[in-house]
Design a protein around this motif. Structure first.
Motif, mmCIF file in Angstrom:
data_model
loop_
_atom_site.group_PDB
_atom_site.id
_atom_site.type_symbol
_atom_site.label_atom_id
_atom_site.label_comp_id
_atom_site.label_asym_id
_atom_site.label_seq_id
_atom_site.Cartn_x
_atom_site.Cartn_y
_atom_site.Cartn_z
ATOM 1 N N GLU A 86 48.232 67.973 44.153
ATOM 2 C CA GLU A 86 47.046 67.266 44.648
ATOM 3 C C GLU A 86 46.821 65.965 43.877
ATOM 4 O O GLU A 86 46.561 64.914 44.484
ATOM 5 C CB GLU A 86 45.823 68.171 44.518
ATOM 6 N N ASP A 87 46.934 66.031 42.549
ATOM 7 C CA ASP A 87 46.762 64.820 41.745
ATOM 8 C C ASP A 87 47.869 63.807 42.038
ATOM 9 O O ASP A 87 47.609 62.595 42.123
ATOM 10 C CB ASP A 87 46.767 65.168 40.258
ATOM 11 N N LEU A 88 49.091 64.295 42.200
ATOM 12 C CA LEU A 88 50.205 63.399 42.493
ATOM 13 C C LEU A 88 50.016 62.720 43.846
ATOM 14 O O LEU A 88 50.234 61.506 43.992
ATOM 15 C CB LEU A 88 51.520 64.184 42.470
ATOM 16 N N GLY A 89 49.599 63.480 44.840
ATOM 17 C CA GLY A 89 49.360 62.904 46.159
ATOM 18 C C GLY A 89 48.254 61.863 46.146
ATOM 19 O O GLY A 89 48.358 60.818 46.802
ATOM 20 N N THR A 90 47.194 62.137 45.385
ATOM 21 C CA THR A 90 46.092 61.169 45.283
ATOM 22 C C THR A 90 46.567 59.866 44.669
ATOM 23 O O THR A 90 46.245 58.767 45.165
ATOM 24 C CB THR A 90 44.956 61.763 44.439
ATOM 25 N N SER A 91 47.341 59.948 43.588
ATOM 26 C CA SER A 91 47.845 58.728 42.942
ATOM 27 C C SER A 91 48.802 57.973 43.847
ATOM 28 O O SER A 91 48.778 56.731 43.901
ATOM 29 C CB SER A 91 48.540 59.091 41.625
ATOM 30 N N LEU A 92 49.664 58.688 44.567
ATOM 31 C CA LEU A 92 50.606 58.020 45.464
ATOM 32 C C LEU A 92 49.882 57.289 46.589
ATOM 33 O O LEU A 92 50.272 56.170 46.965
ATOM 34 C CB LEU A 92 51.582 59.049 46.044
ATOM 35 N N LEU A 93 48.838 57.897 47.126
ATOM 36 C CA LEU A 93 48.066 57.234 48.183
ATOM 37 C C LEU A 93 47.380 55.973 47.668
ATOM 38 O O LEU A 93 47.359 54.935 48.347
ATOM 39 C CB LEU A 93 47.039 58.204 48.759
ATOM 40 N N ARG A 94 46.809 56.058 46.469
ATOM 41 C CA ARG A 94 46.175 54.871 45.886
ATOM 42 C C ARG A 94 47.192 53.764 45.656
ATOM 43 O O ARG A 94 46.932 52.588 45.960
ATOM 44 C CB ARG A 94 45.503 55.247 44.567
ATOM 45 N N ALA A 95 48.348 54.132 45.111
ATOM 46 C CA ALA A 95 49.380 53.126 44.840
ATOM 47 C C ALA A 95 49.891 52.504 46.141
ATOM 48 O O ALA A 95 50.095 51.287 46.215
ATOM 49 C CB ALA A 95 50.533 53.757 44.062
ATOM 50 N N ALA A 96 50.097 53.324 47.167
ATOM 51 C CA ALA A 96 50.599 52.811 48.440
ATOM 52 C C ALA A 96 49.586 51.876 49.100
ATOM 53 O O ALA A 96 49.946 50.806 49.609
ATOM 54 C CB ALA A 96 50.941 53.973 49.369
ATOM 55 N N ALA A 97 48.306 52.289 49.101
ATOM 56 C CA ALA A 97 47.274 51.442 49.712
ATOM 57 C C ALA A 97 47.155 50.107 48.985
ATOM 58 O O ALA A 97 47.077 49.046 49.617
ATOM 59 C CB ALA A 97 45.931 52.177 49.702
ATOM 60 N N GLY A 98 47.139 50.136 47.653
ATOM 61 C CA GLY A 98 47.054 48.894 46.887
ATOM 62 C C GLY A 98 48.286 48.033 47.065
ATOM 63 O O GLY A 98 48.178 46.798 47.147
ATOM 64 N N PHE A 99 49.455 48.654 47.155
ATOM 65 C CA PHE A 99 50.692 47.892 47.325
ATOM 66 C C PHE A 99 50.714 47.179 48.674
ATOM 67 O O PHE A 99 51.073 45.996 48.755
ATOM 68 C CB PHE A 99 51.897 48.827 47.212
ATOM 69 N N VAL A 100 50.342 47.888 49.734
ATOM 70 C CA VAL A 100 50.336 47.268 51.072
ATOM 71 C C VAL A 100 49.328 46.127 51.129
ATOM 72 O O VAL A 100 49.622 45.032 51.634
ATOM 73 C CB VAL A 100 50.039 48.329 52.148
ATOM 74 N N LEU A 101 48.119 46.372 50.610
ATOM 75 C CA LEU A 101 47.073 45.346 50.646
ATOM 76 C C LEU A 101 47.456 44.122 49.821
ATOM 77 O O LEU A 101 47.457 42.981 50.315
ATOM 78 C CB LEU A 101 45.758 45.935 50.149
ATOM 79 N N GLY A 102 47.775 44.339 48.554
ATOM 80 C CA GLY A 102 48.112 43.215 47.680
ATOM 81 C C GLY A 102 49.398 42.524 48.083
ATOM 82 O O GLY A 102 49.501 41.294 48.039
ATOM 83 N N GLY A 103 50.415 43.310 48.499
ATOM 84 C CA GLY A 103 51.686 42.722 48.885
ATOM 85 C C GLY A 103 51.577 41.855 50.130
ATOM 86 O O GLY A 103 52.194 40.792 50.208
ATOM 87 N N THR A 104 50.786 42.309 51.105
ATOM 88 C CA THR A 104 50.626 41.527 52.340
ATOM 89 C C THR A 104 49.947 40.191 52.064
ATOM 90 O O THR A 104 50.396 39.132 52.533
ATOM 91 C CB THR A 104 49.812 42.329 53.368
ATOM 92 N N ILE A 105 48.853 40.227 51.311
ATOM 93 C CA ILE A 105 48.135 38.986 50.993
ATOM 94 C C ILE A 105 49.017 38.055 50.160
ATOM 95 O O ILE A 105 49.084 36.839 50.417
ATOM 96 C CB ILE A 105 46.825 39.306 50.252
ATOM 97 N N ALA A 106 49.719 38.606 49.170
ATOM 98 C CA ALA A 106 50.555 37.772 48.299
ATOM 99 C C ALA A 106 51.719 37.160 49.064
ATOM 100 O O ALA A 106 52.084 35.997 48.846
ATOM 101 C CB ALA A 106 51.073 38.608 47.134
ATOM 102 N N PHE A 107 52.320 37.915 49.975
ATOM 103 C CA PHE A 107 53.439 37.403 50.756
ATOM 104 C C PHE A 107 52.984 36.247 51.651
ATOM 105 O O PHE A 107 53.666 35.217 51.760
ATOM 106 C CB PHE A 107 54.032 38.529 51.592
#
Length: 287
Positions: A86-107
């Motif tokens: 459960e903790d691993l899934g929560t961290s992965l979701l946070r990392a994925a959401a932040g990566f998509v958001l930040g990566g899209t804007i930065a690109f």
């Protein structure tokens, strides 16, 4: 069969042999790559073995650094109760959401600045100033903006991810070979065709390098974010274990971060090999 027919048929085995040579070369490249992968794991395996021996012989106390076998048993117990997953899934979701958001804007910003000197004058200096601010200095202000909920964690991850992608996208566009640009103009390519067929493919190695850096930065930002007000996640698990002096759980979270980092980097390198198969330094031909 005439003598001429017999003479014409002689080069055929040589041609067949010439076709077989690249296949044999590719097989040797694959075998060599596998050997290098095995070699890359020798040092980590030896380190774990030495660590286990030192812990079992008492040179390292369990309070300071528990044995790898104890960490493995702890991981199994937490996994069977479901809390670790459960903790691993929560961290992965946070990392994925932040990566998509930040990566899209930065690109998008990187492409804009890479193509336009006016956009560089308007955007780049502000981006570089924000990039120089440490995460911990921004943390109090981010908590005021977003509280200690999911928004704060995703924002910090997105912020950390954005800068490597932005810088490498801009750099990749600016470093496209001018001779290729001139060749495109000679061939009569339109601006849109130049961007799609020459500029973006030429910038792709640099962009993917930025992706690899940003994957590592995403977890660094998430560790900082999950130390404040988190109720779930790998960072929360580490902070909770610290309160009860559970060094085995703390070491487990560190190992999880390391394994996730290796897995993410492997995915990024696989992406490089697929998207840059035409490039001599990334495809099989150059290795």
């Amino acid at each position: 069969m005439t003598h001429a027919d017999h003479t014409a048929s002689l080069p055929l085995p040589a041609r067949a042999g010439e076709r077989a040579q690249p296949r044999a070369r590719r097989r040797r490249v694959v075998v060599g790559a596998r050997q290098f992968v095995i070699l890359s794991w020798i040092a980590p395996v030896l380190l774990v073995l030495v660590w286990e021996v030192l812990a079992r012989t008492g040179f390292v106390t369990p309070q300071v650094l528990p044995a790898p076998s104890k960490v493995l048993r702890t991981a199994f117990k937490l996994a069977t109760t479901g809390s670790l997953l459960e903790d691993l899934g929560t961290s992965l979701l946070r990392a994925a959401a932040g990566f998509v958001l930040g990566g899209t804007i930065a690109f998008a910003l990187g492409i804009l600045v890479g193509f336009s000197r006016l956009a560089e004058a308007l955007v780049d200096r502000s981006v570089q100033m924000v990039r120089a601010i440490p995460f911990l200095a921004l943390l109090p202000l981010v908590i005021v903006w977003f509280g200690v909920g999911e928004g704060q964690k995703i924002f910090l991850v997105a912020l950390g991810v954005a800068f490597p992608i932005y810088i490498n996208t801009t750099l990749g566009i600016r470093q496209v070979d001018p001779k290729l640009m001139e060749l495109g103009r000679v061939q009569g390519l339109s601006t849109r065709q130049m961007i799609i067929r020459i500029i973006l493919p030429g910038a792709l190695p640099s962009i993917l390098t930025g992706v690899r850096y940003s994957l590592a930065t995403a977890w660094l930002a998430l560790v900082v974010a999950e130390t404040i007000g988190a109720q779930a996640g790998i960072g929360f698990l580490a902070m909770d274990a610290r309160e009860f002096l559970r060094t085995d759980v703390v070491v487990l979270t560190i190992v999880i971060y390391a394994l996730i980092g290796v897995a993410a980097d492997s995915v990024a390198r696989l992406l490089e090999r697929r998207l840059l198969a035409w490039h001599p330094n990334f495809g099989g031909a150059g290795r």
